[in-house]
Scaffold this active site. Structure first.
Site, mmCIF file in Angstrom:
data_model
loop_
_atom_site.group_PDB
_atom_site.id
_atom_site.type_symbol
_atom_site.label_atom_id
_atom_site.label_comp_id
_atom_site.label_asym_id
_atom_site.label_seq_id
_atom_site.Cartn_x
_atom_site.Cartn_y
_atom_site.Cartn_z
ATOM 1 N N ASP A 11 19.077 48.792 10.258
ATOM 2 C CA ASP A 11 19.632 49.968 10.927
ATOM 3 C C ASP A 11 18.824 50.285 12.180
ATOM 4 O OD1 ASP A 11 20.473 52.489 11.720
ATOM 5 O OD2 ASP A 11 20.715 53.209 9.675
ATOM 6 N N HIS A 48 31.705 49.309 11.869
ATOM 7 C CA HIS A 48 30.791 50.252 12.532
ATOM 8 C C HIS A 48 30.314 49.704 13.874
ATOM 9 C CE1 HIS A 48 27.803 53.390 12.917
ATOM 10 N NE2 HIS A 48 26.877 52.478 13.132
#
Lengths: 180, 407
Positions: free
Chosen positions: B221, B311
Site C-alpha cells: 500500500d 483500485h
C-alpha cells in the site's frame, strides 16, 4: 531538570532595559531560553574601573513558569549558570506581575524562603526545579495562562540584576506546601 | 537534517551504520544481524537515531515513516485568541526540538522516558478553526476547508475536522506515548483533545525503509509516490497564495474502515482483481515487479488485464498534477458495535489514510472523486473520518512554528 545542550535551539536574548511589557504573547517574540545582562553595562560614565558585575557572570537557560488559573502565587524554574570563577549570590527578585518575588528552598516537602538567597557556584550551575530550589511569584495580580511570557528580574549581592523570561506552561506538579 | 532540506536522518544515525533518507537495504541487513550475532548494538543504534526538528520544512512528512504514529486532533478552547495559538506553537517548538533529540521536555516529570528518540518527529498543522480569530482570517489558505462530500463517505463526527493536529511519529511506542503526553499536557488548559488516531507499520528493522508497507488487507500500500525531485512542486507550498505558508503543505487525514470479514471471503484472485495488483509483491497485473508501470490497455480475451473498476485503474492519475505523497498507517482497535450505514464486522481494522500535497483540492480531490464514483475496493472499505490541515512551514531555533503566520 537535567542540564542539556540544546544545539542553538535556545535563542539568546539580551535585555538592556529592565522595563518590559510582562506578558508578551502577542509579540510572539522569540524562544527565550537564555537571557543575560548586567545592570550597569549601559553606564555612560565610561569609568568602569572594576571587573564586571556579578550579574554579568550569570546566564539563565531553560526558564519556565507554572501556569495558574487564579491570581495567587506560582513558581518559576530554570538553570542559572555562573561563568565566573567566583561564587555569585542571588539575594532577591522582582516581577511586574507579582506583588513580591521570593527565593525558596524545599525542606522536607515544605517550601520556605532560603536564608541569604541562592548561591550560584563559581563555574557552576544552580538548578531551579519543582521540589527543589525555585523562584516564587507571590501576590499575582492576575492569572498566568499557559503560553504567556513572564519576565523576572533577579538581583545579585552587589546590586546588579539579570532579567529573563520564562514561558508559562500547564504543569500538574510544584504543589509543595508553603510554610511562610 | 542539515538546513533547508527535507527531514532526513541525522549524522548520528548515519554513523550508526543504518539507513539514511530512503536508505536501501542496509536496514534489512542490520535486521538479520540482530538475530544472529550482536543483539544489543543494532537496537541501541535504532533507539538513538534522530530526525532534526528544524529545517525549511517540518519533519515527519517526507521523512521515511516511523513504525508508530499518533495523530492527535485538538480543538482550541478559545479559537478567537490568536495569542493563545502562538503560545501553543512556541511551547510545542521548544519541547519538540528537545524531545526529538532525546532530551526531556522542559518541565518533563518523567525524564527517564525521553532518551530513545527512535526517529521521533513532531509535526503540527492548523485546521480551518485555527483561522477563526479576526487577525488570521485573511491568512487561511483557499483550499483549507472540508473536502467535498463523497458518496462513499459515512463520516463520523468523532473523527472529524479539528482546529489543530499534532502528528507524533517514532519507531518506539513508549517514546511516542511520552512525547505525545508532554506536548498535550503542557497546553491542557488551552486545547481539548478530540481524537487520537493511533497507527502502526511494520517494526523498524524488519524491512528496508524504502520498501512499501502492507496494509491489513495484505496489500502493498503506497507504491505510487511523487518523485523526490518534484517535492518542491507537488508537496511544498511556494507561498504564492499565502506567503506565510511557503515551505508548508497540506495534509489530508481520512480514517478508512476495512471490512475484514467480507474481504477474507474473497479468493485470492478476486482480491487481486479488486486492487489491480498481485498480493505477493504488489506488481500490477500486467507486470512482474512492484514498480512496473501498469498497462491499462493490455487485454486478455478482450478483457482488460487490469480491470477498469480496480483500485489502481481508478486511482491512477489522469493528469500530472494529480500526485500526492501517501503516508498512511494501519489501525487495529477493539471491535465496536455496528454503525448505521456500515456492514457489521468482527474487527475494527482500517487505515489512517494520510496524504500531503500543495493543494488538496487540485491534486487530491479529483482522484478521491474517481474512487468515490467507482472503485471495486469500495465494497470492502468505508471512509469514516475526514480532515484537512495546513501544515506549518518548518521551524528554526529563533523562529518557532507559526512564526511566519504571526509576523
Amino acid at each position: 531538570m537535567t542540564t542539556i545542550e540544546l544545539r542553538k535551539s535556545d535563542h539568546v536574548a539580551q535585555r538592556r532595559t529592565l522595563r518590559l511589557p510582562l506578558v508578551l504573547i502577542a509579540a510572539f517574540a522569540v524562544l527565550l531560553g537564555v537571557a543575560a545582562c548586567g545592570s550597569n553595562d549601559d553606564d555612560s560614565s565610561g569609568s568602569r574601573t572594576d571587573s564586571s558585575s556579578q550579574a554579568d557572570a550569570l546566564t539563565v537557560s531553560d526558564a519556565w513558569v507554572k501556569a495558574v488559573a487564579e491570581p495567587g502565587m506560582t513558581g518559576a524554574f530554570g538553570t542559572v549558570t555562573n561563568n565566573s570563577d567566583k561564587d555569585v549570590r542571588i539575594v532577591s527578585g522582582s516581577s511586574d506581575l507579582a506583588g513580591s518575588v521570593e527565593l525558596h528552598e524545599v525542606v522536607d516537602g515544605q517550601m520556605q524562603q532560603i536564608e541569604g538567597g541562592f548561591t550560584v557556584p563559581a563555574k557552576g550551575t544552580l538548578t531551579l526545579a519543582p521540589g527543589g530550589n525555585h523562584i516564587m511569584l507571590m501576590g499575582l495580580t492576575e492569572p498566568i495562562g499557559a503560553g504567556n511570557d513572564v519576565a523576572i528580574v533577579l538581583t545579585c549581592a552587589d546590586g546588579s540584576t539579570i532579567e529573563f523570561e520564562g514561558q508559562a506552561r500547564d504543569f500538574a506538579g510544584a504543589q509543595e506546601d508553603y510554610a511562610p | 537534517m542539515t538546513g533547508g532540506g527535507a527531514a532526513g536522518v541525522s549524522r548520528r544515525s548515519v554513523l550508526a551504520g543504518m539507513t539514511g533518507l530512503a536508505g536501501l537495504g542496509v536496514g534489512a541487513a542490520a535486521g538479520v544481524g540482530i538475530g544472529r550475532s550482536d543483539r544489543r548494538e543494532p537496537e541501541a543504534a535504532l533507539a538513538s537515531q534522530t530526525v532534526d526538528f528544524y529545517g525549511t520544512h517540518q519533519a515527519g512528512i517526507v521523512t521515511p515513516p516511523q513504525a508508530h504514529a499518533n495523530f492527535v486532533g485538538l480543538d482550541l478552547v478559545d479559537p478567537r485568541d490568536p495569542a493563545t495559538l502562538a503560545g501553543i506553537l512556541r511551547l510545542w517548538s521548544q519541547d519538540g526540538a528537545r524531545l526529538v533529540q532525546g532530551v526531556p521536555g522542559l518541565a518533563d516529570p518523567e525524564p527517564e522516558l525521553a532518551p530513545n528518540p527512535s526517529r521521533l518527529t513532531v509535526t503540527v498543522g492548523l485546521g480551518p478553526g485555527a483561522f477563526d480569530a479576526a487577525p488570521l482570517r485573511a491568512k487561511r489558505p483557499g483550499w483549507l476547508g472540508p473536502l467535498p462530500s463523497f458518496a462513499i463517505d459515512r463520516l463520523q463526527d468523532r473523527w472529524g475536522q479539528t482546529d489543530l493536529i499534532v502528528h507524533v511519529g517514532s519507531d518506539d511506542p513508549l517514546t511516542l506515548a511520552h512525547a505525545t503526553r508532554i506536548l498535550t499536557a503542557e497546553v491542557r488548559t488551552l486545547v481539548k483533545t478530540r481524537w487520537v488516531q493511533r497507527g502502526f507499520r511494520t517494526a523498524r528493522g524488519t524491512q528496508p525503509d524504502s520498501q512499501t508497507q502492507r496494509n491489513l488487507f495484505g496489500q502493498i500500500d503506497g507504491t505510487v509516490q511523487p518523485a523526490a525531485d518534484r517535492y518542491d512542486e507537488l508537496i511544498w507550498d511556494d507561498g504564492a497564495d499565502q506567503p506565510w505558508l511557503a515551505g508548508g503543505t497540506s495534509m489530508v487525514v481520512r480514517r478508512i474502515a476495512m471490512h475484514m470479514d467480507t474481504w477474507e471471503a474473497l479468493d485470492r484472485g478476486g482480491r487481486e482483481f479488486a486492487l489491480g495488483r498481485r498480493l505477493g509483491n504488489g506488481a500490477p497485473l500486467t507486470g512482474t515487479e512492484e514498480h512496473d508501470e501498469p498497462d491499462f490497455t493490455a487485454t486478455k480475451n478482450t478483457f482488460p488485464v487490469i480491470p477498469e473498476t480496480s483500485h489502481i485503474a481508478r486511482a491512477h492519475r489522469r493528469a500530472d498534477h494529480e500526485q500526492f505523497l501517501r503516508r498512511s498507517y494501519n489501525y487495529d482497535e477493539p471491535p465496536e458495535p455496528p454503525v448505521d450505514g456500515m456492514p457489521a464486522d468482527s474487527s475494527n481494522i482500517g487505515l489512517v489514510f494520510v496524504t500531503y500535497q500543495r493543494d488538496p483540492v487540485k491534486q487530491f480531490v479529483p482522484v478521491q472523486q474517481r474512487l468515490s464514483d467507482l472503485d471495486h475496493l469500495n465494497e470492502w472499505t468505508t471512509p469514516i473520518g475526514s480532515a484537512v490541515y495546513a501544515m506549518l512551514p518548518g521551524a528554526e531555533p529563533d523562529r518557532p512554528l507559526g512564526y511566519s503566520l504571526f509576523h
